[in-house]
Design a protein around this motif. Structure first.
Motif, PDB file in Angstrom:
ATOM      1  N   ASN A   1      89.493  18.617  44.885  1.00  0.00           N
ATOM      2  CA  ASN A   1      89.348  18.057  46.440  1.00  0.00           C
ATOM      3  C   ASN A   1      89.933  17.579  47.419  1.00  0.00           C
ATOM      4  O   ASN A   1      91.243  17.642  46.922  1.00  0.00           O
ATOM      5  CB  ASN A   1      88.987  16.574  45.147  1.00  0.00           C
ATOM      6  CG  ASN A   1      87.331  17.076  44.874  1.00  0.00           C
ATOM      7  OD1 ASN A   1      86.518  17.564  44.379  1.00  0.00           O
ATOM      8  ND2 ASN A   1      88.558  17.214  42.894  1.00  0.00           N
TER       9      ASN A   1
ATOM     10  N   VAL B   1      86.199  14.669  48.804  1.00  0.00           N
ATOM     11  CA  VAL B   1      85.375  15.696  48.442  1.00  0.00           C
ATOM     12  C   VAL B   1      85.388  16.677  47.608  1.00  0.00           C
ATOM     13  O   VAL B   1      86.857  17.544  48.533  1.00  0.00           O
ATOM     14  CB  VAL B   1      84.405  15.982  50.186  1.00  0.00           C
ATOM     15  CG1 VAL B   1      84.121  14.671  51.342  1.00  0.00           C
ATOM     16  CG2 VAL B   1      85.694  16.353  51.230  1.00  0.00           C
ATOM     17  N   ARG B   2      85.142  17.686  47.787  1.00  0.00           N
ATOM     18  CA  ARG B   2      84.970  19.104  47.308  1.00  0.00           C
ATOM     19  C   ARG B   2      85.928  19.944  47.997  1.00  0.00           C
ATOM     20  O   ARG B   2      84.771  20.450  49.199  1.00  0.00           O
ATOM     21  CB  ARG B   2      84.048  19.728  46.118  1.00  0.00           C
ATOM     22  CG  ARG B   2      84.283  20.936  44.865  1.00  0.00           C
ATOM     23  CD  ARG B   2      83.829  21.496  44.701  1.00  0.00           C
ATOM     24  NE  ARG B   2      82.854  20.376  43.771  1.00  0.00           N
ATOM     25  CZ  ARG B   2      83.265  19.996  42.725  1.00  0.00           C
ATOM     26  NH1 ARG B   2      84.396  20.841  42.064  1.00  0.00           N
ATOM     27  NH2 ARG B   2      82.842  19.179  41.997  1.00  0.00           N
TER      28      ARG B   2
ATOM     29  N   SER C   1      77.436  11.527  41.847  1.00  0.00           N
ATOM     30  CA  SER C   1      79.169  12.488  41.578  1.00  0.00           C
ATOM     31  C   SER C   1      78.892  14.009  42.315  1.00  0.00           C
ATOM     32  O   SER C   1      79.045  14.796  42.691  1.00  0.00           O
ATOM     33  CB  SER C   1      79.566  12.490  40.850  1.00  0.00           C
ATOM     34  OG  SER C   1      81.263  12.770  41.126  1.00  0.00           O
TER      35      SER C   1
ATOM     36  N   ASN D   1      79.124  16.817  46.133  1.00  0.00           N
ATOM     37  CA  ASN D   1      79.819  17.106  45.430  1.00  0.00           C
ATOM     38  C   ASN D   1      79.445  18.406  45.130  1.00  0.00           C
ATOM     39  O   ASN D   1      80.276  19.374  45.308  1.00  0.00           O
ATOM     40  CB  ASN D   1      81.260  17.142  44.322  1.00  0.00           C
ATOM     41  CG  ASN D   1      81.927  15.750  44.439  1.00  0.00           C
ATOM     42  OD1 ASN D   1      82.396  16.032  45.106  1.00  0.00           O
ATOM     43  ND2 ASN D   1      82.212  15.300  43.056  1.00  0.00           N
TER      44      ASN D   1
END
Length: 518
Positions: free
Chosen positions: A254, A264-265, A467, A471
């Motif tokens: 991330n 963020v991923r 979550s 993501n």
């Protein structure tokens, strides 16, 4: 007649009370030893700065360390200072620079406006700006913008340093997954938790899916964490795909975006760094590779084993309540109500093409992804407010929170004593460690009070859903069985084209599909 005049002498002297009550605010960006020393230096500076003043007296030094400076709600000391301002304890604030005070223009102006309404001025030493003498907010806006640029520059430097450590393999761990404890930046095996991890791998390799493993763990009352939250598919999947369990580390999964900062991923925007043998393994590489192969196989329905399809034991008939079963006809997969299958007169729900469910799920997911902030942010806020109102009348809950606040205040006092040289470092550490142990014990008591309530579990589950979606992929164009199992508890078939998706945490969303050919 002469009037009698009685003189009433003042009971309060003007001496001390006539002085302007000044607060100083300090902050450093990380909790490293060098930065802590810098913090102590700042605190001493302000204490000495006002010690001989005839017009001002120091009320308190508020100091944050080791946490983000870009989000004000995460700065405990900053928030404590604002509370004292609202309580009328402070007349003036001194801070080294705008970047120490607030790191974006919006936050800076918002706080300064509130303080101005309260009659409190702020002096920024570096920029030589005193809000008591400012009538036009343009200057503050400009300086706030400069501070935001400075913050971005500092953040970029910090990121560069962290990435350099990732590249050469010297970066330290800042958190520990289940199965490990964190000690001085290293992962140490936690024997009790490691057994849970091993059992999850064994269950998956024996043919159990994510949901089945969750049910087994929850029914066996296996403790997931100190919050007492239930096991969810996403948690099981995380364990089964985490390279940490074979002793390796993949860094930069991330990353934080530029302002506003958001985690963020990493989907290929930045480099990732894979390092072998960074710590002791819990799972063998052979087991881990077998699990990854099996996960990949289960992504493709035609390669799955019997009763191991993503939709297995998930679809229920809205008319008779029966489970759906899978059937293959004319080279197509269908799902059919068991009651209808055995006797069509008992239930009129007809077979539904498998792809229809997949399409409906993808449509629902894409809607949730596109409207993430509109749906989940206010929902979590409202649930948290309801929870706070509920516990606002719980005397035990209130008393424990008061005790925690008092203990935290003691740590502030100890920090000030250490800064003034009245308390040596070893004694300071000893006493703070003891206080922190008491705070943790009280927090556990709070969690026991909250744990037994469905609201807390619901909040945790919805946070996990939020979550997962945040993501997840921006646009799902192919059915993702892992995402499906992570989110969906069951599907209720209302009719041939209308499905009710029941998500974990009790959320329900209805989706219509017209792509249903039998």
């Amino acid at each position: 007649m002469n009037p009698n005049v009685t003189v009433i002498n003042p009971t309060i002297t003007e001496d001390k009370e006539s002085k302007i009550r000044v607060a100083a605010y300090c902050r450093v960006s990380t909790n490293s030893e060098d930065q802590q020393n810098s913090l102590i230096t700042q605190m001493r500076y302000y204490e000495n700065f006002l010690s001989d003043s005839e017009t001002e007296r120091l009320v308190s030094v508020y100091a944050d360390e080791g946490i983000t400076g870009t989000q004000m709600d995460k700065r405990e000391e900053f928030q404590r200072m604002l509370k004292d301002c609202r309580r009328g304890k402070i007349d003036r604030i001194i801070v080294k620079s705008i970047s120490r005070f607030a790191r974006n223009t919006k936050d800076c102006l918002s706080v300064l406006r509130e303080l101005k309404e309260l009659g409190i001025s702020v002096m920024f030493e570096k920029e030589n700006i005193d809000t008591a003498n400012i009538t036009d907010e343009i200057m503050v806006t400009v300086m706030g913008g400069l501070a935001q640029e400075e913050s971005a520059s500092i953040s970029n430097n910090v990121r560069w340093g962290i990435r350099s450590k990732m590249k050469n393999g010297t970066v330290k761990f800042h958190s520990a997954p289940l199965g490990y404890d964190l000690y001085e930046g290293n992962l140490i095996i936690n024997k009790r938790e490691a057994e849970i991890v091993k059992s999850i791998y064994k269950m998956f390799l024996s043919g159990m899916g994510y949901d089945s493993i969750c049910r087994e763990l929850n029914e066996s009352k296996v403790i997931k964490n100190d919050k007492g939250t239930k096991w969810l598919s996403a948690s099981v999947r995380y364990i089964l795909t985490n390279e940490k369990y074979i002793g390796d580390s993949l860094w930069q999964k991330n990353y934080n975006t530029s302002m506003p900062y958001r985690k963020v991923r990493n989907k290929g925007e930045l480099e990732k760094y894979y390092i072998n043998n960074t710590h002791e393994a819990i799972i063998t590489r052979e087991e881990f590779e077998k699990v990854q192969e099996l996960i990949e196989q289960r992504k493709h329905p035609n390669m799955n084993l019997i009763n191991n399809y993503p939709l297995s034991k998930k679809i229920y008939c809205g008319k008779c309540g029966s489970l759906f079963k899978r059937r293959f006809k004319n080279e197509k997969s269908y799902w059919i109500c068991r009651e209808h299958y055995y006797n069509a007169e008992n239930c009129r729900t007809k077979p539904i093409l498998e792809q229809v469910f997949y399409t409906a799920f993808m449509t629902m997911y894409n809607k949730l992804k596109a409207n993430y902030s509109v749906i989940f942010t206010p929902m979590l806020t409202q649930l948290q407010e309801l929870k706070n109102k509920k516990y606002g009348s719980n005397k035990q809950y209130i008393e424990i929170n008061k005790e925690i606040a008092q203990l935290k205040e003691q740590t502030h006092v100890l920090a000030r004593l250490k800064t003034k040289g009245f308390l040596d470092v070893s004694k300071y550490i000893e006493q703070v460690t003891e206080i922190n142990a008491k705070i943790e014990k009280l927090n556990r008591e709070l969690r026991k009070i909250v744990r037994c309530d469905d609201e807390d579990e619901m909040i945790e589950q919805i946070k996990e859903i939020a979550s997962i979606i945040e993501n997840g992929t921006d646009l799902m164009t192919e059915f993702d069985d892992v995402m499906f199992e992570s989110l969906i508890e069951k599907i209720i078939v209302k009719n041939q084209t209308e499905f009710e998706f029941n998500l974990i945490g009790g959320l329900k969303f209805t989706e219509n599909s017209i792509d249903n050919c039998t």
